[in-house]
Design an enzyme around this catalytic site. Structure first.
Site, PDB file in Angstrom:
ATOM      1  N   LYS A  54      19.359  81.570  52.766  1.00 22.13           N
ATOM      2  CA  LYS A  54      19.537  82.903  52.170  1.00 22.13           C
ATOM      3  C   LYS A  54      19.319  84.000  53.211  1.00 22.13           C
ATOM      4  CE  LYS A  54      18.268  81.110  47.652  1.00 22.13           C
ATOM      5  NZ  LYS A  54      17.203  80.822  46.689  1.00 22.13           N
ATOM      6  N   GLN A  98      10.973  82.141  45.304  1.00 20.03           N
ATOM      7  CA  GLN A  98      11.595  80.819  45.322  1.00 20.03           C
ATOM      8  C   GLN A  98      10.816  79.837  44.443  1.00 20.03           C
ATOM      9  OE1 GLN A  98      14.567  79.945  46.941  1.00 20.03           O
ATOM     10  NE2 GLN A  98      14.338  78.026  45.837  1.00 20.03           N
ATOM     11  N   ASP A 121      17.819  87.034  41.163  1.00 22.04           N
ATOM     12  CA  ASP A 121      18.006  85.647  40.715  1.00 22.04           C
ATOM     13  C   ASP A 121      18.545  85.597  39.285  1.00 22.04           C
ATOM     14  OD1 ASP A 121      17.677  83.561  42.497  1.00 22.04           O
ATOM     15  OD2 ASP A 121      15.489  83.558  42.376  1.00 22.04           O
TER      16      ASP A 121
END
Length: 294
Positions: A54, A98, A121
């Site tokens: 990412k 994460q 997200d």
């Protein structure tokens, strides 16, 4: 009948170059460049790989990025403080924490603490709720990547029977909602199958579009696939492989070699859904800045 390989890697690369162009235009006119922050807790191999990919994508596109790494011993209270600081930091347009998190931290509590306008997200209940209602929001990255892949390969979804294997809140459930909506891609008749589904083989075999997202390597075999079906393999399980430098390789939920001669189109693992997930996250990061009026 020739099988079409749905190349997520190539598709993600073209999305990234489109985003890079948009960022360059912003830069040229003196506007702010999107800034994505990623919070990584502990040393989980998969998580480290994903977060690094990412950050690398941000660099390729011209986004700014920050990686905040913490030891697995971080307390829930400390992590919630990190989230609060990111919520309040005007320089950061969007951020991710994460998953998975260490067992002593409540993932729901952390997700709920993220400002929905920075939740790139797309996991916050506000964004999930808006998605269900078809309102502008951040779509969860993996489902959005799957839908974008279908769109870019001009795969007909309207009126088709789509079977989604796996009901996770990150992939299965949201993709089932997105593909059933009155949109293009969309307008599918969706069956959400899972561990309690009876006659699972027959259910899968009735699918025009089969999305496998259960995290069980090689679960989908040739006797579960309708000839000519489109198969999206979301599985990314690490299996030992002494021939690889890392000592492992990624395996999908679909027995690729067995199924490839039956289906009409299929995503590879790796190089299918994974790169599309990251591309979607980048799209969300640019949108975060635009939605926040910067």
């Amino acid at each position: 009948m020739s099988m079409q390989l749905l190349d997520g890697k190539a598709t993600a690369a073209s999305i990234k170059s489109e985003l890079a162009e948009a960022v360059a235009k912003r830069k040229a006119s003196g506007m702010k460049v999107p800034h994505l922050a990623a919070v990584l807790i502990g040393e989980d191999g998969g998580s480290v790989t994903y977060v690094n990919a990412k950050v690398k994508s941000c660099e390729e596109i011209g986004f700014e990025s920050s990686l905040l790494r913490y030891d697995a011993s971080i307390t829930e209270e400390e992590l919630l403080k990190v989230v609060q600081d990111l919520n309040e930091n005007d320089q950061i347009d969007g951020f991710i924490v994460q998953l998975p998190l260490p067992a002593h931290i409540d993932e729901n509590k952390v997700t709920m603490a993220i400002d929905p306008s920075k939740d790139v997200d797309g996991f916050h209940p506000v964004n999930i709720g808006k998605m269900v209602l078809g309102l502008p929001c951040f779509l969860p990255a993996t489902p959005a990547g799957i839908v974008e892949l279908l769109k870019r390969y001009s795969i007909e979804t309207s009126g088709k029977h789509c079977v989604v294997l796996g009901r996770s809140t990150i992939v299965g459930t949201p993709v089932s909602i997105m593909l059933s909506r009155n949109s293009n891609p969309g307008n599918c008749t969706v069956t959400l199958a899972h561990s309690r589904t009876e006659n699972l083989k027959e259910v899968c075999k009735s699918a025009d579009i089969l999305i496998a997202a259960i995290g069980k390597p090689d679960f989908v075999t040739s006797d579960m696939v309708k000839p000519g079906a489109v198969i999206i393999d979301v599985g990314t399980t690490r299996v030992d492989d002494a021939t690889k430098k890392a000592g492992w390789r990624l395996k999908g939920d679909v027995k690729f070699d067995e199924v490839k001669d039956i289906c009409g189109a299929i995503t590879p693992v790796p190089g299918g859904v994974g790169p599309m997930t990251i591309a979607s996250l980048m799209i969300n990061t640019l949108r975060a800045m635009e939605l926040n009026g910067k």
